[in-house]
Each structure stands twice: as structure tokens, then as C-alpha cells.
Motif scaffolding. Structure first.
Motif, short mmCIF file in Angstrom:
data_model
loop_
_atom_site.label_atom_id
_atom_site.label_comp_id
_atom_site.label_asym_id
_atom_site.label_seq_id
_atom_site.Cartn_x
_atom_site.Cartn_y
_atom_site.Cartn_z
N PRO A 44 0.84 -1.21 0.00
CA PRO A 44 0.00 0.00 0.00
C PRO A 44 0.87 1.25 0.00
CG PRO A 44 0.03 -1.02 2.17
CD PRO A 44 0.74 -1.97 1.26
N ALA A 45 0.37 2.30 -0.61
CA ALA A 45 1.09 3.57 -0.67
C ALA A 45 0.45 4.56 0.29
CB ALA A 45 1.07 4.13 -2.09
N ALA A 46 1.28 5.16 1.13
CA ALA A 46 0.76 6.09 2.13
C ALA A 46 0.38 7.43 1.50
CB ALA A 46 1.80 6.31 3.22
N ASP A 47 1.27 7.99 0.70
CA ASP A 47 1.04 9.31 0.09
C ASP A 47 1.15 9.20 -1.42
OD1 ASP A 47 0.89 10.70 2.64
OD2 ASP A 47 3.06 10.36 2.76
N MET A 48 0.43 10.08 -2.09
CA MET A 48 0.49 10.13 -3.55
C MET A 48 1.04 11.49 -3.97
SD MET A 48 -3.14 8.29 -4.38
CE MET A 48 -3.23 9.03 -6.00
N ASP A 49 2.23 11.47 -4.56
CA ASP A 49 2.86 12.70 -5.03
C ASP A 49 2.74 12.77 -6.54
OD1 ASP A 49 3.56 13.33 -2.43
OD2 ASP A 49 5.56 12.44 -2.60
N LEU A 50 2.61 14.00 -7.04
CA LEU A 50 2.47 14.23 -8.46
C LEU A 50 3.58 15.15 -8.95
CD1 LEU A 50 -1.36 14.86 -8.41
CD2 LEU A 50 -0.26 12.92 -9.52
N ALA A 51 4.07 14.87 -10.16
CA ALA A 51 5.02 15.75 -10.82
C ALA A 51 4.31 16.32 -12.05
CB ALA A 51 6.27 14.98 -11.24
N THR A 52 4.57 17.58 -12.34
CA THR A 52 3.85 18.24 -13.43
C THR A 52 4.75 19.18 -14.21
OG1 THR A 52 1.89 19.54 -13.99
CG2 THR A 52 3.04 20.13 -11.96
N ARG A 53 4.41 19.37 -15.47
CA ARG A 53 5.09 20.36 -16.29
C ARG A 53 4.55 21.77 -16.03
NH1 ARG A 53 5.11 17.00 -21.97
NH2 ARG A 53 7.26 16.22 -21.88
N LEU A 54 3.40 21.86 -15.43
CA LEU A 54 2.81 23.17 -15.14
C LEU A 54 3.67 23.90 -14.12
CD1 LEU A 54 -0.95 22.15 -14.79
CD2 LEU A 54 0.29 22.81 -16.86
N THR A 55 3.79 25.19 -14.28
CA THR A 55 4.54 25.98 -13.29
C THR A 55 3.73 26.08 -12.00
OG1 THR A 55 3.55 28.10 -13.91
CG2 THR A 55 5.51 27.38 -15.15
N PRO A 56 4.36 26.40 -10.88
CA PRO A 56 3.60 26.54 -9.63
C PRO A 56 2.46 27.55 -9.74
CG PRO A 56 5.95 26.53 -9.19
CD PRO A 56 5.80 26.58 -10.68
N GLU A 57 2.71 28.62 -10.46
CA GLU A 57 1.66 29.64 -10.62
C GLU A 57 0.49 29.08 -11.44
OE1 GLU A 57 5.38 31.33 -9.48
OE2 GLU A 57 4.91 30.10 -11.26
N GLU A 58 0.80 28.28 -12.46
CA GLU A 58 -0.26 27.67 -13.25
C GLU A 58 -1.03 26.65 -12.42
OE1 GLU A 58 1.45 27.72 -17.83
OE2 GLU A 58 2.24 26.21 -16.43
N VAL A 59 -0.33 25.91 -11.58
CA VAL A 59 -1.01 24.95 -10.70
C VAL A 59 -1.94 25.67 -9.74
CG1 VAL A 59 -0.68 23.24 -8.86
CG2 VAL A 59 0.83 23.22 -10.87
N MET A 60 -1.44 26.73 -9.10
CA MET A 60 -2.26 27.49 -8.16
C MET A 60 -3.51 28.05 -8.86
SD MET A 60 -0.98 27.67 -4.99
CE MET A 60 -1.65 29.19 -4.34
N ALA A 61 -3.32 28.64 -10.03
CA ALA A 61 -4.45 29.24 -10.74
C ALA A 61 -5.47 28.18 -11.15
CB ALA A 61 -3.94 29.99 -11.96
N ALA A 62 -4.98 27.03 -11.64
CA ALA A 62 -5.88 25.97 -12.08
C ALA A 62 -6.69 25.41 -10.91
CB ALA A 62 -5.09 24.86 -12.77
N LEU A 63 -6.03 25.22 -9.78
CA LEU A 63 -6.74 24.69 -8.61
C LEU A 63 -7.78 25.67 -8.11
CD1 LEU A 63 -3.73 23.10 -6.64
CD2 LEU A 63 -5.48 21.89 -7.96
N GLU A 64 -7.40 26.92 -8.03
CA GLU A 64 -8.33 27.93 -7.53
C GLU A 64 -9.52 28.09 -8.47
OE1 GLU A 64 -5.81 31.31 -6.98
OE2 GLU A 64 -4.84 30.46 -5.20
N ALA A 65 -9.28 28.02 -9.79
CA ALA A 65 -10.37 28.11 -10.76
C ALA A 65 -11.34 26.94 -10.62
CB ALA A 65 -9.81 28.18 -12.17
N ALA A 66 -10.82 25.79 -10.21
CA ALA A 66 -11.66 24.59 -10.04
C ALA A 66 -12.21 24.49 -8.62
CB ALA A 66 -10.84 23.35 -10.37
N ASP A 67 -11.97 25.51 -7.80
CA ASP A 67 -12.44 25.54 -6.42
C ASP A 67 -11.87 24.39 -5.60
OD1 ASP A 67 -13.81 26.84 -4.37
OD2 ASP A 67 -15.61 25.62 -4.62
#
Length: 398
Positions: A44-67
Motif C-alpha cells: 500500500p502507498a501512504a502518500d500520492m505525489d504528483l510531478a507536473t510540467r505546469l509551473t507553480p503559478e499555473e497549478v495554483m491558478a488551475a486549482l483555484e479556478a476549479a475551487d
């Protein structure tokens, strides 16, 4: 082509929605690291980490837009935590090291998955999985090393250790968990750079060491560490002669059906000297509670006939430590009750003694302490009338 079954993760709370927001369907985001490694091992895996090509600012904006709640946990180094319901997911932008300073690195963001993999510590931790198809991406032989149960640095071990000194301890912790034998090249590099541990914060050393000690079979790895003087710069008090004590404790834990505990096992490796234990607790920046527990564990004194009497004084964890460290045969019987122990409350107070005629003043606390002592010796009777009878005996009232 190696694949994992996406059913392992796809129905996690909010995960499908998160993948859509992070454009996983366009190949912009993948699972990475420990969860991928553990799933490949059938664990079993305790935590799930993700790697992305999106910049941190793009990640923040995308998450906030999706509430979706976005926590900027490490924007400078590219990390944002998305919280879906009560489940956190750590999302880190692909990056490469520009310059390293032993524990702190200057990074630049990148679009290259291999660059991101190259900056990780071990091959088995640099495995990526497409979250929609389960396809595994491996640039440095991590799958082969995982199959061979081998913990191997990515690239030149000395360079990787120079980038992050904590990798010395991580090499041994992951080896103790996954590898029956230590990678010779990695071991040699760790031995050469052992003094680098002195540059680390004691909190990081503590956390890695306690995680290592809590593993099911840490003794062989610790033996190699002590043989190579890995711990000498930071914990010279730990000597190979005490590995037998650790082995005996691990056997006692198993017989009592008690989970391995890193702090208790550290106590087994230290001299039975409360003053020294307190000094080491301070050196490792233990919490006050853990420092007290390590100090209590250094007193290898017999446990009372009713261990609850000791638990009332020093706590159930310290009492169980004492039973196990002294190889008390009652440990298997008391382990369950101590794990569920709730400290009882003395059913009488100083006001009760005053009502019996004791004048207010210092004598009240002294007499109440005697009542408490006899109450503990009597097995903590919850009945107030019985405790009041003890109080009357102490007061000399018939």
C-alpha cells in the motif's frame, strides 16, 4: 512495457477531478516516487505525489479556478499541495538543480521529465506512472533495481551526497526496508562522507534515524553503519556491542505483539544512563514528551507488580518501554491494557480533606499526596466512598 493498474489510485477522493485540472490527459502530470515504488512492490502507498510540467503559478491558478483548496507549501521549489476533501496531494513542478548547498538547492523549472528524474536520490524513487494508463517511465534502471531489491544512487554517489547530505541516512533507511544487502558503491560513498552529517539539522537526523529504527529488521543495516562509523559524528554513544540489546528488544516486541517503536529502540542502543539520555534527547531536539520518555527508558528498573501504578506516574508508553527493555515476562499481558490506558482521576480533593477538619495550608497537599499514594497502591478504586475511607485513615478519623 511495465504498467500499474490505475484502479489503485483513480478512485481516491477528488483524484479524477484533480487529474483533469492538471491536464493529465495531455501528459502534463504523472505520479512519482514512493507511491509508484510501493505499488510496484504490491504494497500500500501512504502518500500520492504528483510531478507536473505546469509551473507553480499555473497549478495554483488551475486549482483555484476549479475551487480546489491550494496550499503554497513550497512555491520557491515548485511545490503546491491540493486538498480534496480531507486528502492532500503534493504537486511539484519538474525541476533541475542549478546549484546545491548540502541540503538547500537552487532549482530551475523544466519541461524535461528526465531532468527531473535525474535530480532524485535513488533509482527506485525516480519512477513515474501515467495516472490514466498506468504506464511506467524509468530512465535510470529503477525497475531492474526494484526487482533485484537494490538501493542504488542515481549517478555518482559522492555527487548526490554532496547535493544533499541527508541522502546518507536515506540510503541506509531505504536499504533496511528494501535491500537484503547494501550497494557497495553507495556504502563506500556514505562512509567517505559521514562527517557531512554534522552539517544537518538534528531534527532531520532524528527523523531519519527513528524511521530506520522502526523498520522490521534494522539490525543488519545498523551493524554496517556502525562498522563504517556512519553515526560517530552525531551519535558516538551508539556502539556495536549494543546491537544485541536492540535485537532482544525487537524479539520482545514481537512476543508482546507490539509495533516496533523507533524511540524505544533508540533507548536500547544507548547506555542505561538517564542523564546521558536527557542530553541526547536535547541534542536530537526531541519533544519534551519524547525526551522524558527516553530518559525514563534509560532507567532499567523493575516494574511494579501492577504496572498501572508506574503508568500513573510516568505514562503508559514509558511503562511499556520499561517492561520491554527489561525483558519483563509480563509485557505480553500488559501491552494491550497499557496501549488503551487512560489515566484515572483521584476521586477526592483537598477541599474534601478541609471539610474533614484539616486546616487550609501546606498540610493539605501533603496529606492529599499520601491519600493518592495509598489510592494507587489499592488499585485505583473508582468508588468515591472507598477513596474517602482511605482519606479518613490518612487523617486519623475513625
Amino acid at each position: 512495457m511495465t504498467r500499474l493498474d490505475p484502479a489503485l489510485w483513480i478512485e481516491k477522493p477528488g483524484f479524477r477531478r484533480l487529474l483533469k485540472v492538471l491536464r493529465a490527459d495531455a501528459g502534463e502530470t504523472r505520479l512519482v516516487g514512493g507511491s509508484v515504488r510501493d505499488w510496484l512492490l504490491g504494497q500500500p502507498a501512504a502518500d500520492m505525489d504528483l510531478a507536473t510540467r505546469l509551473t507553480p503559478e499555473e497549478v495554483m491558478a488551475a486549482l483555484e479556478a476549479a475551487d480546489i483548496r491550494a496550499v503554497p507549501t513550497g512555491l520557491k521549489h515548485g511545490t503546491v499541495t491540493a486538498v480534496c476533501g480531507q486528502t492532500p496531494y503534493e504537486i511539484t513542478t519538474l525541476r533541475r538543480d542549478v546549484e546545491s548547498f548540502g541540503r538547500h538547492a537552487e532549482v530551475a523549472f523544466t519541461q524535461d521529465w528526465r531532468d527531473d528524474a535525474a535530480r532524485r536520490d535513488f533509482t527506485i524513487n525516480a519512477l513515474y506512472a501515467d495516472p490514466l494508463t498506468g504506464e511506467i517511465h524509468d530512465w535510470f534502471g529503477g525497475l531492474e533495481d526494484l526487482a533485484a531489491r537494490r538501493v542504488r544512487f542515481i549517478g555518482a554517489p559522492l555527487e548526490r551526497i554532496a547535493e544533499d547530505h541527508l541522502r546518507i541516512l536515506r540510503f541506509f533507511r531505504f536499504s533496511a526496508r528494501f535491500a537484503p544487502t547494501l550497494d557497495p558503491e553507495g556504502l563506500e560513498a556514505c562512509a567517505q562522507r559521514a562527517n557531512d552529517l554534522m552539517a544537518l539539522s538534528r531534527e532531520r537526523i532524528r527523523d531519519e534515524l527513528l524511521k530506520l529504527l522502526a523498520l522490521p529488521t534494522p539490525v543488519p543495516t545498523l551493524a554496517a553503519m556502525l562498522e563504517q562509523n556512519i553515526l560517530r559524528p552525531v551519535l558516538p554513544e551508539i556502539e556495536a556491542a549494543r546491537l544485541a540489546d536492540l535485537g532482544a528488544l525487537i524479539e520482545a516486541e514481537a512476543q508482546a505483539h507490539v509495533a516496533g517503536d523507533g524511540l524505544r529502540r533508540l533507548a536500547a542502543l544507548l547506555p542505561a544512563d538517564p542523564k546521558l539520555a536527557a542530553e541526547i534527547g536535547a541534542r536530537l531536539k526531541l519533544s519534551n514528551a519524547d525526551k522524558a520518555r527516553l530518559t525514563h527508558a534509560a532507567r532499567r528498573e523493575p516494574t511494579p507488580q501492577d504496572p498501572r501504578a508506574l503508568a500513573y506516574s510516568i505514562g503508559p508508553d514509558s511503562t511499556l518501554d520499561r517492561l520491554l527493555l527489561t525483558h519483563d515476562p509480563r509485557a505480553h499481558h500488559w501491552a494491550g491494557p497499557l496501549c488503551a490506558y487512560v489515566r484515572p482521576r483521584l476521586p477526592v480533593s483537598g477541599k474534601d480533606l478541609i471539610a474533614m477538619g484539616l486546616p487550609p495550608g501546606p498540610a493539605v497537599s501533603r496529606r492529599l499526596a499520601e491519600v493518592e499514594r495509598r489510592w494507587v497502591e489499592s488499585g485505583f478504586p473508582a468508588d468515591r466512598n472507598r477513596t474517602m475511607a482511605i482519606a479518613r485513615e490518612v487523617m486519623g478519623i475513625r
